[in-house]
Design an enzyme around this catalytic site. Structure first.
Site, mmCIF file in Angstrom:
data_model
loop_
_atom_site.group_PDB
_atom_site.id
_atom_site.type_symbol
_atom_site.label_atom_id
_atom_site.label_comp_id
_atom_site.label_asym_id
_atom_site.label_seq_id
_atom_site.Cartn_x
_atom_site.Cartn_y
_atom_site.Cartn_z
ATOM 1 N N SER A 59 11.942 -20.402 -98.889
ATOM 2 C CA SER A 59 11.696 -21.843 -99.074
ATOM 3 C C SER A 59 11.506 -22.442 -97.686
ATOM 4 O O SER A 59 11.926 -21.833 -96.686
ATOM 5 C CB SER A 59 12.924 -22.491 -99.741
ATOM 6 O OG SER A 59 12.878 -23.898 -99.646
ATOM 7 N N TYR A 85 22.117 -23.696 -100.756
ATOM 8 C CA TYR A 85 20.700 -23.314 -100.869
ATOM 9 C C TYR A 85 20.111 -23.048 -99.487
ATOM 10 O O TYR A 85 19.440 -22.038 -99.256
ATOM 11 C CB TYR A 85 19.944 -24.431 -101.588
ATOM 12 C CG TYR A 85 18.524 -24.118 -101.969
ATOM 13 C CD1 TYR A 85 18.231 -23.465 -103.171
ATOM 14 C CD2 TYR A 85 17.461 -24.487 -101.156
ATOM 15 C CE1 TYR A 85 16.930 -23.194 -103.540
ATOM 16 C CE2 TYR A 85 16.148 -24.217 -101.516
ATOM 17 C CZ TYR A 85 15.886 -23.571 -102.719
ATOM 18 O OH TYR A 85 14.581 -23.305 -103.073
HETATM 19 P P1 NAD Z 1 12.618 -22.130 -112.052
HETATM 20 O O1 NAD Z 1 13.922 -22.758 -112.376
HETATM 21 O O2 NAD Z 1 11.368 -22.601 -112.708
HETATM 22 O O3 NAD Z 1 12.690 -20.553 -112.280
HETATM 23 C C1 NAD Z 1 13.784 -19.812 -111.886
HETATM 24 C C2 NAD Z 1 13.707 -18.441 -112.530
HETATM 25 O O4 NAD Z 1 14.870 -17.707 -112.146
HETATM 26 C C3 NAD Z 1 13.721 -18.486 -114.056
HETATM 27 O O5 NAD Z 1 12.915 -17.429 -114.553
HETATM 28 C C4 NAD Z 1 15.189 -18.244 -114.394
HETATM 29 O O6 NAD Z 1 15.393 -17.682 -115.688
HETATM 30 C C5 NAD Z 1 15.530 -17.254 -113.308
HETATM 31 N N1 NAD Z 1 16.955 -17.170 -113.046
HETATM 32 C C6 NAD Z 1 17.836 -18.160 -112.749
HETATM 33 N N2 NAD Z 1 19.074 -17.659 -112.598
HETATM 34 C C7 NAD Z 1 18.971 -16.323 -112.806
HETATM 35 C C8 NAD Z 1 19.906 -15.261 -112.791
HETATM 36 N N3 NAD Z 1 21.196 -15.463 -112.558
HETATM 37 N N4 NAD Z 1 19.450 -14.013 -113.049
HETATM 38 C C9 NAD Z 1 18.138 -13.777 -113.320
HETATM 39 N N5 NAD Z 1 17.216 -14.755 -113.341
HETATM 40 C C10 NAD Z 1 17.632 -16.010 -113.086
HETATM 41 O O7 NAD Z 1 12.517 -22.236 -110.459
HETATM 42 P P2 NAD Z 1 11.292 -22.140 -109.442
HETATM 43 O O8 NAD Z 1 11.094 -23.484 -108.848
HETATM 44 O O9 NAD Z 1 10.143 -21.412 -110.040
HETATM 45 O O10 NAD Z 1 11.984 -21.268 -108.304
HETATM 46 C C11 NAD Z 1 11.680 -19.912 -108.063
HETATM 47 C C12 NAD Z 1 12.055 -19.576 -106.642
HETATM 48 O O11 NAD Z 1 11.278 -20.361 -105.735
HETATM 49 C C13 NAD Z 1 13.528 -19.865 -106.293
HETATM 50 O O12 NAD Z 1 14.034 -18.836 -105.474
HETATM 51 C C14 NAD Z 1 13.445 -21.163 -105.538
HETATM 52 O O13 NAD Z 1 14.516 -21.309 -104.645
HETATM 53 C C15 NAD Z 1 12.127 -20.993 -104.805
HETATM 54 N N6 NAD Z 1 11.526 -22.240 -104.354
HETATM 55 C C16 NAD Z 1 11.203 -23.215 -105.237
HETATM 56 C C17 NAD Z 1 10.611 -24.376 -104.756
HETATM 57 C C18 NAD Z 1 10.196 -25.479 -105.665
HETATM 58 O O14 NAD Z 1 9.823 -26.547 -105.143
HETATM 59 N N7 NAD Z 1 10.186 -25.316 -106.959
HETATM 60 C C19 NAD Z 1 10.379 -24.531 -103.391
HETATM 61 C C20 NAD Z 1 10.745 -23.519 -102.534
HETATM 62 C C21 NAD Z 1 11.313 -22.368 -103.030
#
Ligand code: NAD
Length: 256
Positions: free
Chosen positions: A139, A152
């Site tokens: 991130s 985080y």
């Molecule tokens: P999201 O909530 O849409 O998806 C998260 C996924 O992780 C889902 O498939 C969920 O079922 C799974 N998950 C959660 N806890 C789990 C566990 N204990 N075991 C197995 N699976 C688990 O989130 P997202 O925004 O798509 O985030 C995905 C990644 O991208 C994360 O690592 C997040 O930190 C990173 N990220 C997101 C953003 C953003 O703006 N959305 C920005 C930077 C980084």
């Protein structure tokens, strides 16, 4: 279809960024093992429509034992993991003095320790087969901080550091390890943060506008599809000397 014959494991791929990446990998020919909770059937269908073999393993990424079972399943059912995308992640927002201990432990386990466990278990097979790609979805919070995101930010900085170590340990092989550092992407993880700001902002639309205006100069969300394209590049031969990078895709966030 240059990933034909390769297997990708994408953790946390039933939603958001992980699902977008899984679809792009499948569209380029990879067999894909999904992981995550919630809308499993819909995610399987979305990835299956690209052809190739698709599966799902329900491992909780907070559990080293279940991660071990998932990697064993990948070996049994898919012949191993050639492309490992560490994407599962959760968020919790609170000041450091009020940060719930249980949330701290969960975020460190799911967002950071799981990357250590999948990597240490996937690497021996990659070394045996002489090729591999590890892409860690960190991130912008792996490179800069925001208030109220202690666990985080700590976890994501840890992921960037771990990425560099693994890149060094694989530097003289055809295995690469890199991190992608997205800014805001409109997924359920971010929608929760928008919803919790909506009352103070006056409306959901205003909260979404304020969230972008605060940090992301383009004032546009990054999309899962764009991140999927970068993962594909990091899987290509053209990227074979990209090692230990933490590549921000953030609408200008870190340029400020
Ligand atoms: P999201 O909530 O849409 O998806 C998260 C996924 O992780 C889902 O498939 C969920 O079922 C799974 N998950 C959660 N806890 C789990 C566990 N204990 N075991 C197995 N699976 C688990 O989130 P997202 O925004 O798509 O985030 C995905 C990644 O991208 C994360 O690592 C997040 O930190 C990173 N990220 C997101 C953003 C953003 O703006 N959305 C920005 C930077 C980084």
């Amino acid at each position: 279809m240059y990933l034909k014959g390769k297997t990708a494991l994408v953790t946390g791929s039933t939603s958001g960024i992980g699902l977008g990446i899984a679809e792009r990998l499948a569209a380029s020919g990879a067999d894909v093992l999904l992981n995550g909770f919630g809308e499993v059937e819909a995610a399987l269908a979305a990835v299956a429509k690209h052809g190739g073999k698709v599966g799902h393993h329900p491992a909780d990424m907070a559990s080293p034992e279940q991660i071990g079972e998932m990697l064993a399943y990948a070996q049994r059912e898919f012949g191993g993991v050639d492309i490992l995308v560490n994407n599962a992640g959760i968020q919790h927002v609170a000041p450091v003095e009020e940060f719930p201990l249980e949330r701290w432990d969960a975020i460190i386990a799911i967002n950071l320790s799981s990357v250590f466990h999948t990597t240490r278990l996937a690497l021996p097979g990659m070394r045996r087969r002489g090729w591999g790609r590890i892409v860690n979805i960190a991130s912008v919070h792996g490179l800069a901080a925001s208030a109220q995101k202690a666990a985080y930010v700590a976890a994501k900085h840890g992921v960037v550091g771990l990425t560099k170590v693994v890149a060094l340990e694989t530097a003289q092989s055809a295995i690469t390890c890199n991190a992608i550092c997205p800014g805001w992407v409109l997924t359920p993880l971010v929608q929760q943060q928008i919803d919790s700001r909506a009352e103070a902002a006056g409306s959901v639309e205003q909260a979404r506008h304020d969230l972008l205006a605060e940090k992301q100069p383009s004032r546009e969300f990054v999309t899962p599809e764009q991140l999927g394209e970068l993962v594909l590049f990091l899987c290509s031969e053209a990227s074979s000397q990209v090692r230990g990078a933490a590549w921000n895709v953030d609408g200008g966030w870190l340029a400020q």
